[in-house]
Design a protein around this motif. Sequence first.
Motif, PDB file in Angstrom:
ATOM      1  N   HIS A 244      -5.895   5.780   7.262  1.00  0.00           N
ATOM      2  CA  HIS A 244      -5.501   4.427   6.859  1.00  0.00           C
ATOM      3  C   HIS A 244      -5.837   3.449   7.981  1.00  0.00           C
ATOM      4  O   HIS A 244      -5.465   3.675   9.139  1.00  0.00           O
ATOM      5  CB  HIS A 244      -3.999   4.372   6.563  1.00  0.00           C
TER       6      HIS A 244
ATOM      7  N   ASP B 113       1.642   5.962   9.336  1.00  0.00           N
ATOM      8  CA  ASP B 113       0.443   6.327   8.560  1.00  0.00           C
ATOM      9  C   ASP B 113      -0.814   5.617   9.051  1.00  0.00           C
ATOM     10  O   ASP B 113      -1.925   5.980   8.649  1.00  0.00           O
ATOM     11  CB  ASP B 113       0.630   5.962   7.077  1.00  0.00           C
ATOM     12  N   ILE B 114      -0.654   4.568   9.863  1.00  0.00           N
ATOM     13  CA  ILE B 114      -1.820   3.759  10.258  1.00  0.00           C
ATOM     14  C   ILE B 114      -2.545   4.433  11.423  1.00  0.00           C
ATOM     15  O   ILE B 114      -2.024   4.531  12.528  1.00  0.00           O
ATOM     16  CB  ILE B 114      -1.385   2.315  10.653  1.00  0.00           C
TER      17      ILE B 114
ATOM     18  N   ARG C  42      -8.081   2.788   2.864  1.00  0.00           N
ATOM     19  CA  ARG C  42      -8.063   4.243   3.045  1.00  0.00           C
ATOM     20  C   ARG C  42      -9.517   4.635   3.216  1.00  0.00           C
ATOM     21  O   ARG C  42     -10.313   4.521   2.279  1.00  0.00           O
ATOM     22  CB  ARG C  42      -7.433   4.942   1.845  1.00  0.00           C
TER      23      ARG C  42
ATOM     24  N   THR D   1     -10.115   6.519  -2.298  1.00  0.00           N
ATOM     25  CA  THR D   1      -9.001   7.348  -2.749  1.00  0.00           C
ATOM     26  C   THR D   1      -9.452   8.541  -3.567  1.00  0.00           C
ATOM     27  O   THR D   1      -8.649   9.388  -3.920  1.00  0.00           O
ATOM     28  CB  THR D   1      -8.010   6.522  -3.594  1.00  0.00           C
TER      29      THR D   1
ATOM     30  N   VAL E  39      -5.083  -3.143   3.909  1.00  0.00           N
ATOM     31  CA  VAL E  39      -4.960  -1.717   4.251  1.00  0.00           C
ATOM     32  C   VAL E  39      -6.068  -0.980   3.499  1.00  0.00           C
ATOM     33  O   VAL E  39      -6.179  -1.085   2.272  1.00  0.00           O
ATOM     34  CB  VAL E  39      -3.582  -1.143   3.857  1.00  0.00           C
TER      35      VAL E  39
ATOM     36  N   VAL F 141       2.508   2.434   2.637  1.00  0.00           N
ATOM     37  CA  VAL F 141       2.347   3.170   3.895  1.00  0.00           C
ATOM     38  C   VAL F 141       3.298   2.604   4.950  1.00  0.00           C
ATOM     39  O   VAL F 141       3.749   1.461   4.852  1.00  0.00           O
ATOM     40  CB  VAL F 141       0.885   3.113   4.433  1.00  0.00           C
TER      41      VAL F 141
ATOM     42  N   ALA G 226       0.834  -1.220   0.000  1.00  0.00           N
ATOM     43  CA  ALA G 226       0.000   0.000   0.000  1.00  0.00           C
ATOM     44  C   ALA G 226       0.860   1.258   0.000  1.00  0.00           C
ATOM     45  O   ALA G 226       0.331   2.359  -0.176  1.00  0.00           O
ATOM     46  CB  ALA G 226      -0.905  -0.003   1.231  1.00  0.00           C
TER      47      ALA G 226
END
Length: 317
Positions: free
Chosen positions: A294, A233-234, A312, A316, A310, A229, A227
Amino acid sequence: MPSIPAGVRGAIITGWGTALGEKVITNDDLSKVLDTSDEWIVERTGIRERRVGGTTAGLSVESGRKALAMAGLEPGDIDALVLATTTPDRTVPATSATVQNALGLRCGAFDVNAACSGFVYALVAAHGLIALGMNRVLVIGTDTLARITDWDDRNTAVLFADGSGAVVLEAQEAGTQLLAWDIDADGSAEKYLYCDIGGYMHMDGKEVFRRAVRIMVDSAQKSMKAAGVTADDIALVVPHQANVRIISAACERLGVPMERAATVLQYAGNTSSASIPLALADALNHGRVKPGDHVLLVGFGAGMTAASAVLRWGGTA
Ligand code: ACO
């Protein structure tokens, strides 16, 4: 794991719902009939109480109906039902057929059994159906582990419970929620966690614990890398709810603070295929996820299987 080809039709989650067994069993209830204690169970697992009761179809209908209502959809709008369960009500037909009829759906329906990784497997399969042209897929994860638990065995009775979580996945022409995914299995480890037909769950707790952390972290890292990331970012990790010590060890190795993990095991126990959608719904209902965040889903289970995704949140585009 293959990356998602450019231009593939994506999807977003537009509704969710949950159901739990009716009867509450506390640790103190168990310590009256087993050689155990609230202190031991809380310290070793994080579980304080669990809910049991109901059938896999019954709980699935309850969570599925709530998810449809939240998405503002009628049963006829659904193109497919994917039900993750390791405790079908019957050997034949698939429990998804019973659920399809009870919900008034007019579409294909099938079960997925990948134990506690089952919901993520089902979610990935549902994205595949949408990529192939379907518009709306109902994905449910349900287990009634109380039926296959030996309530005289303190090794397993303190862990397992009944529950269900459902999401509605709707096609989105531009952009997608699923950025990357991973599914894995190692059948050579099946001896550590199994239940024969008509029997009870058998578990080598220590070996499962040791492998669980490793395979969850491996799978999560594959999805995060695909992904693009990092741990920073999580915003939210939604792990399989087996044991808070497994969740905390996995978070530590991934570099994600434990405060970013969703947990419901303290009141729901280990509900196998239901545990990830229950924890996801709990986090969403508490406003812990905002558009653009995320979210990492990661499970492990008998097989031994592992799976991660993962997302978003909101897509997106
Ligand atoms: N209450 C009190 N004491 C207990 C209990 C209990 N319920 N169960 C075991 N003990 C005792 C043991 O007998 C042992 O005593 P001893 O030291 O005198 O020999 C002691 O407590 C420690 O036992 P361990 O097995 O070492 O305890 P551990 O810390 O490993 O915790 C547990 C056990 C909670 C089962 C842990 O190993 C675990 O969570 N494993 C993973 C389980 C799991 O994730 N299963 C689900 C997979 S998902 C799926 O597919 C359904």
